[in-house]
Design an enzyme around this catalytic site. Structure first.
Site, PDB file in Angstrom:
ATOM      1  N   GLU A 151      -6.765   4.570  15.748  1.00  0.00           N
ATOM      2  CA  GLU A 151      -6.415   3.158  15.883  1.00  0.00           C
ATOM      3  C   GLU A 151      -5.714   2.974  17.226  1.00  0.00           C
ATOM      4  O   GLU A 151      -4.580   3.411  17.397  1.00  0.00           O
ATOM      5  CB  GLU A 151      -5.476   2.719  14.751  1.00  0.00           C
ATOM      6  CG  GLU A 151      -6.093   2.879  13.373  1.00  0.00           C
ATOM      7  CD  GLU A 151      -5.156   2.466  12.239  1.00  0.00           C
ATOM      8  OE1 GLU A 151      -4.135   1.804  12.510  1.00  0.00           O
ATOM      9  OE2 GLU A 151      -5.452   2.820  11.089  1.00  0.00           O
ATOM     10  N   GLU A 192      -1.766  -8.927   7.354  1.00  0.00           N
ATOM     11  CA  GLU A 192      -2.018  -8.590   8.760  1.00  0.00           C
ATOM     12  C   GLU A 192      -2.804  -9.667   9.515  1.00  0.00           C
ATOM     13  O   GLU A 192      -3.571  -9.354  10.423  1.00  0.00           O
ATOM     14  CB  GLU A 192      -2.686  -7.218   8.855  1.00  0.00           C
ATOM     15  CG  GLU A 192      -1.717  -6.149   8.387  1.00  0.00           C
ATOM     16  CD  GLU A 192      -2.078  -4.729   8.791  1.00  0.00           C
ATOM     17  OE1 GLU A 192      -1.155  -3.905   8.849  1.00  0.00           O
ATOM     18  OE2 GLU A 192      -3.254  -4.454   9.041  1.00  0.00           O
ATOM     19  N   ARG A 218       0.877  -1.177   0.000  1.00  0.00           N
ATOM     20  CA  ARG A 218       0.000   0.000   0.000  1.00  0.00           C
ATOM     21  C   ARG A 218       0.907   1.217   0.000  1.00  0.00           C
ATOM     22  O   ARG A 218       2.114   1.088   0.119  1.00  0.00           O
ATOM     23  CB  ARG A 218      -0.947  -0.018   1.204  1.00  0.00           C
ATOM     24  CG  ARG A 218      -0.235  -0.008   2.534  1.00  0.00           C
ATOM     25  CD  ARG A 218      -1.192   0.040   3.716  1.00  0.00           C
ATOM     26  NE  ARG A 218      -0.431  -0.093   4.957  1.00  0.00           N
ATOM     27  CZ  ARG A 218      -0.980  -0.149   6.152  1.00  0.00           C
ATOM     28  NH1 ARG A 218      -2.287  -0.103   6.290  1.00  0.00           N
ATOM     29  NH2 ARG A 218      -0.230  -0.268   7.239  1.00  0.00           N
ATOM     30  N   ASN A 243      -4.977   7.326   4.489  1.00  0.00           N
ATOM     31  CA  ASN A 243      -4.625   6.635   5.719  1.00  0.00           C
ATOM     32  C   ASN A 243      -3.130   6.783   5.961  1.00  0.00           C
ATOM     33  O   ASN A 243      -2.321   6.448   5.091  1.00  0.00           O
ATOM     34  CB  ASN A 243      -4.959   5.141   5.619  1.00  0.00           C
ATOM     35  CG  ASN A 243      -4.773   4.421   6.937  1.00  0.00           C
ATOM     36  OD1 ASN A 243      -5.559   4.610   7.869  1.00  0.00           O
ATOM     37  ND2 ASN A 243      -3.718   3.626   7.039  1.00  0.00           N
ATOM     38  N   GLU A 244      -2.765   7.339   7.095  1.00  0.00           N
ATOM     39  CA  GLU A 244      -1.369   7.447   7.515  1.00  0.00           C
ATOM     40  C   GLU A 244      -0.447   7.917   6.402  1.00  0.00           C
ATOM     41  O   GLU A 244       0.433   7.171   5.943  1.00  0.00           O
ATOM     42  CB  GLU A 244      -0.885   6.107   8.095  1.00  0.00           C
ATOM     43  CG  GLU A 244      -1.617   5.723   9.367  1.00  0.00           C
ATOM     44  CD  GLU A 244      -0.983   4.539  10.092  1.00  0.00           C
ATOM     45  OE1 GLU A 244      -0.296   3.745   9.444  1.00  0.00           O
ATOM     46  OE2 GLU A 244      -1.194   4.440  11.308  1.00  0.00           O
TER      47      GLU A 244
HETATM   48  C1  GAL Z   1      -1.584   1.117  11.014  1.00  0.00           C
HETATM   49  C2  GAL Z   1      -2.464   1.171   9.785  1.00  0.00           C
HETATM   50  C3  GAL Z   1      -3.506   0.073   9.763  1.00  0.00           C
HETATM   51  C4  GAL Z   1      -2.892  -1.233  10.117  1.00  0.00           C
HETATM   52  C5  GAL Z   1      -2.241  -1.117  11.452  1.00  0.00           C
HETATM   53  C6  GAL Z   1      -1.643  -2.419  11.897  1.00  0.00           C
HETATM   54  O1  GAL Z   1      -0.365   1.742  10.786  1.00  0.00           O
HETATM   55  O2  GAL Z   1      -3.111   2.410   9.673  1.00  0.00           O
HETATM   56  O3  GAL Z   1      -4.092   0.006   8.492  1.00  0.00           O
HETATM   57  O4  GAL Z   1      -1.973  -1.592   9.150  1.00  0.00           O
HETATM   58  O5  GAL Z   1      -1.220  -0.150  11.394  1.00  0.00           O
HETATM   59  O6  GAL Z   1      -1.353  -2.348  13.207  1.00  0.00           O
END
Ligand code: GAL
Length: 676
Positions: free
Chosen positions: A314, A365, A112, A150-151
């Protein structure tokens, strides 16, 4: 402009991926979330293909259908623009949308964040998609906010595609106007790097040992930040055209090479953060070091400096690990999930959303756990979230209330970026920043982070009794003016070694450090040395105490300042190590050595700064103290109970008990004292 999250109550959410699960599960998932106190979901940040399965063919049925299910319940939704994962149909047809490594190799489809921000095609496709989505979903009542992408800059924060090189050339053309000015700013006469045509100007490229012109590299980082911000603004401008006023726009994360403060000012209503405290344990599973979780308090201080009241989009809720190896960490132990949630709340988060509802059964993941495991059973972690959700209404009095601090550690992006690539500035600045943060954490003195951005005013500085600017190799004129005003009006400034020896381009001008701050400091740097591990063990002697003098020692030359400390144990024994100067109504400490924790404690005590817990309760190092409004959080990061001793009886808002005398906070436990 104040950029804070506004909510009426502490709210729990979770990240949900309807595209990963059979439709038959959706209604039941939402019911179970609501039954367990989760009232908001974030969706769609990686689902571009679900909206545009083929170029120019838009199809909203999948998420329409999901939102129909959601709207039959009380769940609220944060909808995302899915631009973090451009589709294969796009990157194969238009490889110019991809990011590249410094050597020009393209980063291909398959993970990604593989795209660049400057490709015209990507910007056009993004604008089209976001426009269609915003128009289509703006009237959905269940959507309370939008997350853009996202991020930003998570997986990659350097960009070297063809489009980036071209945009960079335009950027520096606009900035400098002439090649002569660019050559001067980048010091290109050194090693004959002089440019004679704009076509010769690029972002840094591969060199014999990959070391590049430092001024050009600093410029590149500012450019990457500008590109990221523009890409965010492209999307937020479109969203604003369609969204009702009470629907917010946000982004999650705090990553390299983007001025997140400026981005928030330009494009967002407030910032969100993604908090994964278990990373602190990844490299050292058995450590009992209570400061480890505080690395996340450090991160939360950064976010708070952007949005005093923010959200955690998150929040870690399960064990983490990556399929490709590398990372593997323990499951949050009983109580840790609650503790980390309270840590976020204590620092100003009024919204906490767990990553993710159920762990993915596919992709990279499968070990990056959410609340539930793939087997979908109710589990210990869901129970902990559920119980926590019942406690939160007791904390209603802190909603919207700021974190309280009298001390600020000052930062700015130029120094952050410069220090990353500078073998002196980097380690010395980081050591000093860490010493300040760790010493204050251990002494239970809450601190804010203060970013010297264009939005920052002397007004914001005047809230603090003491500001330490520990990593200030570059002092700009704007910052210098603000600091002059702050100190003149009665503030206390503390600066450390290497302050003010560089200019805004990262060059070292022929003025004695601390340059623009020399008059506030009341002296200059006369001589200096790096302290290598083969050197003697120098000390700073201050008020008769011998303190460690790590990494870098400057021998100072007072002008109007008093000598407040000297060195011993080195060839510069007896030379000034610390200056104390009065300037206007305020004062300035100049510390010649990188700060040690004991130096920080000494300076705090000289300035009469103590913990807000003093006179109320005495707590061990493993406990973090934070105050929001009239509530004091005591958070125990160790598995074993912490012994605390109350000088006055106080009510624990969470348990409702009045606590006095000797007491214990259980392992991973939290107390929130009512200060009234
Ligand atoms: C973040 C991300 C999520 C997921 C998560 C895993 O950095 O925004 O999509 O990848 O980490 O812990």
């Amino acid at each position: 402009m104040d950029k804070r999250l506004k909510t009426e109550k502490l709210t729990l959410g979770t990240c949900y991926y309807p595209e990963h699960w059979p439709e038959e599960l959706w209604a039941d998932d939402i019911r179970r979330m609501l039954d367990n106190g989760i009232t908001v979901i974030r969706i769609a940040e990686f689902a571009w293909n679900k909206f545009e399965p083929e170029e120019g063919v838009f199809d909203f049925t999948f998420f329409d259908h999901f939102l129909d299910v959601a709207e039959k319940t009380d769940i609220k939704v944060i909808f995302c623009t899915p631009t973090a994962t451009p589709p294969a149909w796009l990157t194969e047809k238009y490889p110019e949308t991809l990011n590249a490594f410094r050597d020009g190799t393209l980063m291909r489809h398959g993970l990604r964040r593989h795209y660049n921000y400057n490709s015209e095609i990507l910007k056009t496709k993004t604008a089209e998609l976001v426009d269609r989505m915003a128009e289509h979903y703006a009237s959905r009542k269940c959507i309370i906010g939008w997350q853009i992408d996202n991020e930003f800059n998570c997986e990659a924060n350097e960009y070297y595609s063809e489009a980036d090189h071209c945009a960079f050339r335009e950027y520096v053309k606009n900035k400098y106007g002439s090649l002569d000015r660019l050559n001067e700013a980048w010091g290109t006469v050194f090693w004959n790097q002089t440019y004679t045509d704009w076509q010769q100007v690029f972002l840094p490229r591969t060199t014999p040992n990959n070391v590049v012109n430092p001024h050009q590299l600093l410029e590149a980082k500012a450019f990457w930040s500008y590109s990221t911000r523009n890409y965010c603004k492209l999307q937020s401008d479109i969203l604003r055209k369609y969204l009702p006023e009470d629907v917010f726009i946000t982004h999650n994360g705090f990553f390299g090479h983007v001025d997140s403060h400026e981005m928030t000012q330009e494009s967002l209503d407030f910032m969100m953060y993604d908090s994964y405290p278990n990373f602190a344990y990844v490299l050292d599973f058995n450590s009992k070091n209570p400061m480890k979780d505080r690395a996340w308090s450090w991160n939360l201080c950064h976010i708070r400096s952007i949005s005093p009241i923010f959200g955690v989009m998150e929040q870690q809720s399960g064990p983490n690990g990556a399929y490709n190896g590398g990372i593997g960490a323990a499951s949050p132990k009983p109580g840790q999930l609650r503790l980390w949630t309270m840590q976020s709340i204590a620092h100003g988060a009024d919204y906490i959303s767990y990553f993710r509802w159920r762990t993915s059964w596919i992709g990279t993941e499968i070990y990056w756990h959410g609340i539930l495991d793939q087997n979908n059973r109710d589990n210990r972690r869901l129970k902990e979230v559920s119980e926590l959700s019942k406690e939160l209404p007791r904390l209603q009095q802190i909603v919207g209330k700021d974190y309280e601090a009298e001390v600020a550690i000052a930062f700015d992006y130029l120094n952050d970026w410069d220090s990353e690539s500078d073998g002196w500035h980097g380690p010395v600045g980081r050591k000093s920043q860490d010493s300040w943060f760790d010493a204050m954490q251990k002494a239970h003195v809450p601190c804010d982070f203060l970013y010297f951005t264009d939005e920052c005013s002397s007004d914001m500085l005047s809230r603090y009794k003491l500001i330490v600017y520990p990593d200030a190799a570059i002092v700009t004129e704007r910052t210098s003016l603000m600091l002059h005003e702050y100190v003149s009006n009665g503030g206390t400034l503390v600066i450390g070694p290497l302050t003010g020896y560089k200019d805004q381009y990262g060059r070292v001008p022929m003025t004695a450090a601390p340059g623009l701050l020399a008059d506030i400091a009341g002296g200059t740097v006369d001589d200096f040395t790096f302290v290598s591990r083969y050197d003697e063990n120098p000390k700073v002697v201050i008020s008769g105490k011998e303190l460690e003098a790590p990494l870098f020692n400057e021998m100072l030359k007072p002008d109007s300042a008093e000598i407040a400390g000297t060195y011993c144990g080195a060839w510069y024994e007896g030379q000034p190590a610390v200056l104390f100067n009065r300037f206007g109504k305020g004062t300035c400490w100049t510390y010649g050595s990188a700060f040690s924790e004991e130096a920080v404690l000494e300076l705090l005590s000289k300035e009469g700064i103590s913990s807000p817990a003093e006179g109320i309760v005495s707590v061990p190092e493993s406990v973090e103290v934070a105050v929001r409004g009239r509530a004091m959080f005591l958070m125990n990061y160790l598995e074993s109970a912490a012994k605390v001793s109350f000088s006055v009886p106080k009510k624990d808002i969470l348990s409702g008990d009045i606590i006095s005398g000797e007491a214990e906070i259980p392992g991973f436990g939290v107390m929130v004292l009512d200060l009234d």
